[in-house]
Design a protein around this motif. Structure first.
Motif, short mmCIF file in Angstrom:
data_model
loop_
_atom_site.label_atom_id
_atom_site.label_comp_id
_atom_site.label_asym_id
_atom_site.label_seq_id
_atom_site.Cartn_x
_atom_site.Cartn_y
_atom_site.Cartn_z
N ALA A 1 32.65 -45.44 55.44
CA ALA A 1 33.73 -46.52 55.63
C ALA A 1 33.35 -46.96 57.02
O ALA A 1 32.95 -46.19 58.27
N VAL A 2 33.28 -48.35 57.29
CA VAL A 2 33.19 -48.96 58.49
C VAL A 2 34.60 -49.53 58.88
O VAL A 2 35.32 -50.13 58.39
N VAL A 3 34.87 -48.70 60.17
CA VAL A 3 36.29 -48.79 60.57
C VAL A 3 36.31 -49.47 61.85
O VAL A 3 35.32 -49.30 62.85
N ALA B 1 33.48 -52.93 49.28
CA ALA B 1 34.89 -53.28 49.60
C ALA B 1 35.39 -53.76 50.64
O ALA B 1 35.53 -52.73 51.73
N ASP B 2 35.82 -54.87 50.79
CA ASP B 2 36.37 -55.56 52.06
C ASP B 2 37.73 -55.54 51.96
O ASP B 2 38.41 -56.31 51.39
N GLU B 3 38.26 -54.55 52.72
CA GLU B 3 39.64 -54.23 52.86
C GLU B 3 40.42 -54.48 51.50
O GLU B 3 41.27 -55.54 51.17
N ILE C 1 35.15 -51.32 54.05
CA ILE C 1 35.04 -52.01 55.48
C ILE C 1 36.85 -51.94 55.31
O ILE C 1 37.22 -52.70 54.61
N THR C 2 37.05 -51.48 56.45
CA THR C 2 38.57 -51.39 56.46
C THR C 2 39.22 -51.21 57.86
O THR C 2 38.53 -50.82 58.81
N HIS C 3 40.22 -51.59 58.35
CA HIS C 3 40.85 -51.36 59.50
C HIS C 3 42.02 -50.04 59.40
O HIS C 3 42.37 -49.60 60.46
#
Length: 290
Positions: free
Chosen positions: A65-67, A196-198, A228-230
């Motif tokens: 996960a890229v946060v 997976a972008d958001e 990829i998510t915030h």
């Protein structure tokens, strides 16, 4: 965790055939832009760097996960992996897929045929085309219509979509159904990696958890996922490793388990994200993740 090739390993990490399924090294992305406060015919070009020497990798069987904060440039990481570059972009670095070094042309060929995207917006679906035909269109071009249809039917059954959905248009789908259709599109050509972008905006908690559970299943069956998510709270429920993204680069990679306590996190921004989680009363702890 064990340090290796600019990153750390989660306990489940596997190097299939001795390499990572996806590896990004020293990625930098900038954009050539004209000076904004100068008359057009006198304006000079300048380059604005958005991604700076970023390193990240995905192993077989894991979700990374890229946060980071919304609007921080995380989507550019997805674009680079998929070979999507704007005409004014300047890109440096190295990307390997399944052990082979790629360039812009080869990444473009892999898009949808080895590396698949789950986009952040259901508006990616064509509003004028029935859903079944759209999903089948993501299969390999050499496959017959009958093979495409059988594969689409299996995916629909797997993700709880009835055959009636194939005859619907996107506007007739609920938000959760549309998200599952996007996952089916990504899986039609049997990819090794999903970006997976958001993938959860606009979904209630139950549907968001289900959507990420689909990605967890894909990883558990031998794929790799770059998420990829915030929404770090949701990411921690399914990911194996977390790459904390700030100021255009990954400032820390760590196991999900280390988010149990800020004392286990090394970077101030990682600790700020920990303090900002709802169960920690959104306290920033001296830093701000936004």
């Amino acid at each position: 965790m064990q340090a290796h090739h600019h990153h750390t390993h989660a306990p489940v990490s596997r190097h299939e055939h001795g390499h990572h399924v996806l590896q990004v090294e020293d990625l930098s992305v900038g954009f050539r832009m004209y000076e904004e406060d100068v008359p057009y015919f006198r304006a000079k070009q300048r380059e604005t760097e958005v991604i700076d020497r970023l390193n990240i990798s995905v192993h077989v069987g894991e979700i990374v996960a890229v946060v980071g904060a919304s609007g921080s440039g995380k989507t550019l990481v997805a674009d680079a992996v998929l070979g999507l570059f704007e005409p004014n972009a300047t890109v440096h670095g190295r990307i390997w897929f399944d052990g082979e070094l790629q360039d812009a042309d080869s990444l473009q060929k892999l898009r949808g045929h080895g590396i698949s995207l789950v986009p952040q917006s259901v508006n990616s679906l064509d509003p004028l085309m029935k859903v079944g035909r759209q999903v089948e269109g993501f299969a390999h071009p050499d496959e017959s219509h009958a093979v495409r249809r059988r594969r689409r039917e299996k995916l629909f059954a797997r993700y709880g979509l009835s055959e009636a959905v194939a005859g619907m248009y996107p506007f007739e789908l609920s938000g959760g159904m549309a998200r599952r259709v996007l996952v089916c599109c990504a899986l039609m050509d049997d990819p090794r990696v999903i970006v997976a972008d958001e993938p959860t905006p606009g979904l209630d908690l139950e549907l968001a958890v289900r959507a990420l559970g689909d990605l967890r299943t894909f990883a558990d069956e031998g794929g790799g996922v770059l998420l990829i998510t915030h929404d770090i709270e949701l990411a921690l429920q399914v990911a194996d490793r977390v790459a904390v993204f700030e100021n255009g680069t990954v400032v820390e990679e760590t196991a999900v388990a280390n988010f149990a306590s800020p004392d286990l996190l090394e970077h101030p921004f990682s600790r700020a994200l920990w303090h900002a989680l709802p169960e920690h009363d959104f306290q920033t702890g001296g830093g701000s993740p936004c």
